[in-house]
Scaffold this motif. Structure first.
Motif, PDB file in Angstrom:
ATOM      1  N   ARG A 211       0.815  -1.216   0.000  1.00 35.47           N
ATOM      2  CA  ARG A 211       0.000   0.000   0.000  1.00 35.47           C
ATOM      3  C   ARG A 211       0.852   1.271   0.000  1.00 35.47           C
ATOM      4  O   ARG A 211       0.318   2.375   0.014  1.00 35.47           O
ATOM      5  CB  ARG A 211      -0.963  -0.007   1.199  1.00 35.47           C
ATOM      6  CG  ARG A 211      -2.092  -1.023   1.045  1.00 35.47           C
ATOM      7  CD  ARG A 211      -2.923  -1.168   2.305  1.00 35.47           C
ATOM      8  NE  ARG A 211      -2.128  -1.689   3.424  1.00 35.47           N
ATOM      9  CZ  ARG A 211      -1.841  -2.970   3.596  1.00 35.47           C
ATOM     10  NH1 ARG A 211      -2.282  -3.875   2.743  1.00 35.47           N
ATOM     11  NH2 ARG A 211      -1.108  -3.354   4.625  1.00 35.47           N
ATOM     12  N   TRP A 225      -5.146   0.881   5.164  1.00 35.13           N
ATOM     13  CA  TRP A 225      -5.698  -0.473   5.131  1.00 35.13           C
ATOM     14  C   TRP A 225      -7.214  -0.479   4.934  1.00 35.13           C
ATOM     15  O   TRP A 225      -7.756  -1.305   4.201  1.00 35.13           O
ATOM     16  CB  TRP A 225      -5.331  -1.185   6.435  1.00 35.13           C
ATOM     17  CG  TRP A 225      -6.017  -2.500   6.672  1.00 35.13           C
ATOM     18  CD1 TRP A 225      -7.030  -2.761   7.539  1.00 35.13           C
ATOM     19  CD2 TRP A 225      -5.731  -3.745   6.023  1.00 35.13           C
ATOM     20  NE1 TRP A 225      -7.395  -4.079   7.489  1.00 35.13           N
ATOM     21  CE2 TRP A 225      -6.603  -4.708   6.560  1.00 35.13           C
ATOM     22  CE3 TRP A 225      -4.814  -4.142   5.051  1.00 35.13           C
ATOM     23  CZ2 TRP A 225      -6.599  -6.032   6.165  1.00 35.13           C
ATOM     24  CZ3 TRP A 225      -4.804  -5.472   4.640  1.00 35.13           C
ATOM     25  CH2 TRP A 225      -5.691  -6.400   5.199  1.00 35.13           C
ATOM     26  N   ASN A 316     -16.189   0.739  -0.301  1.00 33.58           N
ATOM     27  CA  ASN A 316     -15.133   1.242  -1.173  1.00 33.58           C
ATOM     28  C   ASN A 316     -14.881   0.199  -2.259  1.00 33.58           C
ATOM     29  O   ASN A 316     -14.467  -0.921  -1.962  1.00 33.58           O
ATOM     30  CB  ASN A 316     -13.860   1.502  -0.362  1.00 33.58           C
ATOM     31  CG  ASN A 316     -12.802   2.247  -1.148  1.00 33.58           C
ATOM     32  OD1 ASN A 316     -12.764   2.200  -2.377  1.00 33.58           O
ATOM     33  ND2 ASN A 316     -11.913   2.935  -0.446  1.00 33.58           N
ATOM     34  N   ASN A 317     -15.151   0.550  -3.514  1.00 33.81           N
ATOM     35  CA  ASN A 317     -15.024  -0.432  -4.595  1.00 33.81           C
ATOM     36  C   ASN A 317     -13.617  -0.496  -5.175  1.00 33.81           C
ATOM     37  O   ASN A 317     -13.391  -1.157  -6.180  1.00 33.81           O
ATOM     38  CB  ASN A 317     -16.048  -0.146  -5.705  1.00 33.81           C
ATOM     39  CG  ASN A 317     -15.889   1.253  -6.297  1.00 33.81           C
ATOM     40  OD1 ASN A 317     -14.973   1.986  -5.937  1.00 33.81           O
ATOM     41  ND2 ASN A 317     -16.785   1.623  -7.196  1.00 33.81           N
ATOM     42  N   ARG A 319      -9.816  -1.538  -3.976  1.00 30.42           N
ATOM     43  CA  ARG A 319      -8.939  -2.056  -2.931  1.00 30.42           C
ATOM     44  C   ARG A 319      -7.765  -1.097  -2.716  1.00 30.42           C
ATOM     45  O   ARG A 319      -7.230  -0.552  -3.686  1.00 30.42           O
ATOM     46  CB  ARG A 319      -8.399  -3.433  -3.315  1.00 30.42           C
ATOM     47  CG  ARG A 319      -9.403  -4.555  -3.206  1.00 30.42           C
ATOM     48  CD  ARG A 319      -8.845  -5.860  -3.763  1.00 30.42           C
ATOM     49  NE  ARG A 319      -7.584  -6.229  -3.143  1.00 30.42           N
ATOM     50  CZ  ARG A 319      -7.457  -6.868  -1.992  1.00 30.42           C
ATOM     51  NH1 ARG A 319      -8.540  -7.219  -1.326  1.00 30.42           N
ATOM     52  NH2 ARG A 319      -6.271  -7.178  -1.505  1.00 30.42           N
ATOM     53  N   GLU A 321      -4.764  -1.685  -2.022  1.00 27.43           N
ATOM     54  CA  GLU A 321      -3.562  -2.179  -2.698  1.00 27.43           C
ATOM     55  C   GLU A 321      -3.561  -1.778  -4.170  1.00 27.43           C
ATOM     56  O   GLU A 321      -2.522  -1.409  -4.732  1.00 27.43           O
ATOM     57  CB  GLU A 321      -3.474  -3.699  -2.558  1.00 27.43           C
ATOM     58  CG  GLU A 321      -3.238  -4.198  -1.136  1.00 27.43           C
ATOM     59  CD  GLU A 321      -4.494  -4.194  -0.276  1.00 27.43           C
ATOM     60  OE1 GLU A 321      -4.359  -4.395   0.946  1.00 27.43           O
ATOM     61  OE2 GLU A 321      -5.616  -3.998  -0.816  1.00 27.43           O
ATOM     62  N   LYS A 322      -4.749  -1.827  -4.810  1.00 26.78           N
ATOM     63  CA  LYS A 322      -4.864  -1.389  -6.201  1.00 26.78           C
ATOM     64  C   LYS A 322      -4.698   0.122  -6.301  1.00 26.78           C
ATOM     65  O   LYS A 322      -4.038   0.627  -7.221  1.00 26.78           O
ATOM     66  CB  LYS A 322      -6.226  -1.809  -6.762  1.00 26.78           C
ATOM     67  CG  LYS A 322      -6.478  -1.369  -8.211  1.00 26.78           C
ATOM     68  CD  LYS A 322      -5.468  -1.975  -9.175  1.00 26.78           C
ATOM     69  CE  LYS A 322      -5.772  -1.594 -10.607  1.00 26.78           C
ATOM     70  NZ  LYS A 322      -4.777  -2.168 -11.551  1.00 26.78           N
TER      71      LYS A 322
END
Length: 342
Positions: A211, A225, A316-317, A319, A321-322
């Protein structure tokens, strides 16, 4: 001035106009931007007009005889303040509790260039802005009935402003805002239970992790996170510190680079989406519950549903990490361009 009303039961506060006042709205513009050079008479006198001259920075201010025109950063009292120091005492008791919305509301114009937004101004200009923020925070905490200084950016109509000229707001409160109170209480509890700062542990976890967005000598930016907003990210000083007013010149220079690189990268990756940016400072007046100061950025990509607004459960659509992958790639390219790496 307005009233600060508290919810019947919850620790939730709302500033509302008094019945004798009109609702607070932005003044209509005739095409002239009040924040542009040459239009200084359209605002309150500058309390600070930062002037760059012969390689030096001068902190000047307007007077009745002289309005500073060749400024690079300008600070003045808001024409449409959320709070004011022109208060008349008016209190009511629970369950319909209210008090005067007392405080300072200053506008910091971040650049004389109307068309260069906050993701485009130079690193040096960002350093000037941060120096002035630091100056204002220090001064405001010396004033009567100032318990907390809030610094924030609204960029774009969906983020809450109709003025496109790059600017920030600095607002003071006589009590600690609820979000800061909750964060400070949680941080205090964590430190008592674990013997360490939760933010320092977060920095350790997110450094070089999936992240992380960008890392400089003194600062780390990452997607949290559990983000409330798609592509939300935070900027933390790596050194444990609770007071923005005490960071060094070297750290200000490094933070200016981080701000320019991350906002520039976000602007390109998300097609200049509106955003809010908030500084979370620890209360600086006799408070044992401290937080590791930091900055949070909230891109405004879509509207909330009833789930978010009515229940405080966020969907939240994207992630995190993305989000970090997308923002990190764009921000690293932006940083490379700023430091001359091709």
């Amino acid at each position: 001035m307005g009233d600060l009303r508290k919810d019947y039961v919850l620790d939730k506060f709302v500033i509302v106009p008094r019945s004798s006042e009109s609702e607070r709205i932005d003044p209509p513009l005739d095409g002239s931007c009040p924040y542009c050079p040459g239009n200084e008479s359209m605002t309150e006198p500058a309390q600070i007009a930062l002037v760059a001259k012969d390689g030096m920075l001068q902190r000047l201010s307007d007077s009745e005889e002289n309005i500073i025109c060749d400024w690079c950063v300008r600070v003045f009292q808001s024409n449409t303040p959320a709070v004011t120091i022109s208060s008349s005492p008016s209190y009511s008791d629970k369950p319909l509790y209210s008090e005067p919305a007392y405080g300072y509301h200053q506008v910091l114009v971040a650049s004389p260039d109307h068309d260069r937004n906050l993701s485009q101004i130079s690193v040096d200009q960002w350093a000037n802005v941060l120096l002035v923020i630091q100056d204002r925070v220090r001064w405001l905490y010396t004033q009567k009935s100032v318990t907390y200084v809030a610094v924030y950016i609204d960029s774009g109509l969906r983020a809450g402003t109709s003025i496109t000229h790059p600017h920030l707001n600095i607002v003071t409160f006589s009590t600690i805002p609820p979000y800061i109170e909750v964060e400070a209480e949680a941080s205090h509890r964590y430190m008592n239970e674990n013997g360490s700062c939760p933010a320092c542990n977060i920095i350790s976890i997110e450094s070089s992790g999936p992240r992380q967005i960008l890392s400089t000598d003194s600062f780390l930016s990452f997607s949290p996170w559990a983000p409330t907003y798609p592509y939300e990210f935070w900027i933390y000083p790596k050194r444990h510190t609770t007071a923005f007013s005490k960071i060094t010149q070297k750290e200000i220079t490094d933070l200016a680079l981080m701000m320019r690189a991350t906002l520039g990268g976000m602007s390109k990756a998300l097609n200049e989406t509106p955003f809010n940016l908030v500084f979370h400072f620890a209360p600086e007046k006799k408070n044992s519950r401290q937080i590791h100061w930091h900055i949070e950025i909230y891109p405004q990509i879509h509207a909330w549903s009833g789930l978010e607004r009515g229940f405080g459960v966020y969907v939240n659509n994207i992630r995190p990490e993305k989000a970090a992958e997308v923002l990190g790639s764009a921000c690293r390219r932006e940083l490379a361009g700023l430091v001359g790496i091709t």
